[in-house]
Design an enzyme around this catalytic site. Structure first.
Site, short mmCIF file in Angstrom:
data_model
loop_
_atom_site.label_atom_id
_atom_site.label_comp_id
_atom_site.label_asym_id
_atom_site.label_seq_id
_atom_site.Cartn_x
_atom_site.Cartn_y
_atom_site.Cartn_z
N GLY A 1 6.35 13.66 6.05
CA GLY A 1 6.15 15.07 6.34
C GLY A 1 6.47 15.92 5.11
CG ASP B 1 -4.12 8.96 1.27
OD1 ASP B 1 -4.49 10.03 1.78
OD2 ASP B 1 -2.97 8.76 0.82
CG HIS C 1 -1.58 9.43 4.09
ND1 HIS C 1 -1.17 9.50 2.77
CD2 HIS C 1 -0.54 9.93 4.81
CE1 HIS C 1 0.05 10.01 2.70
NE2 HIS C 1 0.45 10.27 3.92
#
Length: 477
Positions: free
Chosen positions: A122, A402, A454
């Site tokens: 995150g 990704d 990803h």
């Protein structure tokens, strides 16, 4: 005026694109933009034994393992043949700070298989919802939002996998002290270490087990910092010694300079941006720690993101989730609407009850934590170098479709580590097809997973499990 217009385009694209967390923003870029705007020399922080160690809180754990055992999850398929546990571990009783975990034990050889900790990044995103339910866990949520199907390529086939929602405020983890939601790298590492010491008291059969840490994205910070803390504290603690054997960093943000250069080089080499935009970035941007980001650089960066349009740049060749039509499988048969199913499922009261979770509105990512991140070193490459010198296994892996933390970024980061090649680059095979590519360095292994974005285990589950099995065996795939 031009910059304001392009910013508006960029914002709109972020809102309507299929995004990590399903809530219309890119958590990694969000926190990096904030940190870059206020970066100072004080941000270059490394954990050391001298400034980080003190005996950690250990609470009473008797009987809590039995309480945490999950009898069954609503909608789980018949024939589930492994034990699963979930619940809270208190890491600070004075603040009322507790971290949520989910353990999926192996169907076979659970008493001898290693223990693996999985961390999503995150910062502020859920390791249970995103990691377990979308990527490598034993179940996937079906399109009806209420039933589960078995993931035959789950990583608990070869290891006992522990998913940790960290820091407090992420997923089901919480604190009774609201100021705890303004946190950063150092506190996250300390809390994760405290969690592990207490969790091993609750599950003492794992104390002597081989232990590994893996994860992706911003966990490129979490994992090396936690591993360094474990290595340091193992030398000086009279508490539990954690038998750390290795770490694996997936599409990992580890260095801000290489993140930028690798991102825009990947955009250019994959025909996402024009020659003119790429040349503008090269000519006007200095991404080093001492560099100044000019208005001209920002202008070209904004143009690059606008040119990207609404592709899902966590997997640039995957279709988007469309609410107006039936879900279309991606090239790797991953349902792009999966995040929506997970969010619906984890907000069912009976599901939260079966998980022993506090009733909350579960979200994939906590935007408040992300926006208020307090410390973020420019690079963790020195920490990775220290870990390489300890003899533990250090792997970096990268899904090659990704664009968020692309394979170019990983390769540039490895170049900065200045380690020598032992086994030259070669293709590794899975079921008579190229699964990716691998190169063995001195004290480091780099692996690509072909056709994966990803979230590697989501897009290429079979190849991801093959790679993961090799990592645990300590052999090049």
């Amino acid at each position: 005026m031009k910059i304001a217009f392009l910013l508006t385009i960029h914002f709109c694209l972020l809102v309507f694109a299929h995004c990590y967390g399903g809530n219309g923003y890119d958590p990694l870029e969000n926190v990096l933009s904030i940190q870059r705007s206020k970066r100072s020399a004080q941000d270059h922080i490394e954990l050391t034994a001298e400034n980080s160690y003190s005996p950690v809180y250990v609470g009473p754990q008797d009987g809590l393992k039995d309480v945490d055992k999950i009898s069954s999850l609503p909608g789980q398929p018949n024939g589930t043949d492994f034990d699963q546990y979930s619940g809270y571990v208190t890491v600070d009783p004075h603040h009322g700070r507790a971290l949520f975990y989910y353990l999926a034990e192996s169907p076979i050889n659970s008493s001898t298989n290693p223990l693996v900790l999985w961390l999503n990044g995150g910062p502020g995103c859920s390791s249970f919802g995103n990691g377990a339910m979308m990527e490598l866990g034993p179940f996937r949520v079906n399109a009806d939002n209420v039933t589960l199907s078995r993931n035959k390529y789950a990583w608990n086939n070869v290891a006992n996998v522990l998913f940790l929602e960290s820091p407090a405020g992420v997923g089901f983890s919480y604190s009774n002290t609201s100021s705890d939601y303004k946190t950063g790298d150092i506190q996250t590492a300390k809390d994760s270490y405290t969690f592990l010491i207490n969790w091993l008291e609750r599950f003492p059969e794992y104390k002597s087990r081989d232990f590994y840490i893996t994860g992706e994205s911003y966990a490129g910070h979490y994992i090396p910092q936690l591993a360094q803390l474990i290595v340091q504290n193992n030398k000086i603690t009279n508490q539990t010694v954690i038998n750390l054997k290795g770490i694996a960093l997936g599409n990992a943000y580890v260095d801000d300079e290489t993140e930028n250069t690798g991102l825009f080089d990947y955009f250019w080499t994959h025909a996402i941006i024009s020659d003119e935009i790429h040349e503008g970035i090269i000519s006007n941007c200095n991404f080093t720690e001492a560099g100044t980001i000019t208005d001209a650089c920002n202008d070209y960066k904004i143009q690059a993101f606008a040119a990207k349009s609404n592709i899902y740049f966590y997997d640039i060749y995957a279709p988007l989730c469309s609410p107006s039509s039936n879900s279309t499988p991606s090239i790797s048969a991953f349902d792009p609407c999966t995040e929506n199913y997970i969010s619906s499922y984890l907000n069912i009261a009976s599901v939260q009850q079966s998980l022993h979770a506090k009733p909350v509105k579960w979200e994939s990512c906590n935007e408040y934590i992300n926006k208020h991140w307090t410390d973020l070193p420019f690079t963790v490459l020195p920490v990775i170098q220290d870990l390489m010198a300890t003899g533990i296994s250090v792997w970096i892996y990268s899904g090659d479709t990704d664009a968020r933390v692309p394979v170019t970024t990983s390769r540039y980061s490895i170049d900065k580590l200045q380690t020598s090649v032992k086994t030259p680059w070669y293709p590794w095979m899975y079921e008579e097809k190229v699964g990716g590519y691998v190169v063995g360095y001195q004290n480091l292994t780099f692996v690509t997973i072909r056709g994966a974005g990803h979230f590697v285990p989501s897009y290429q589950p079979a190849r991801a499990l093959a790679f993961f099995s090799s990592f645990l065996e300590g052999k090049l795939p």
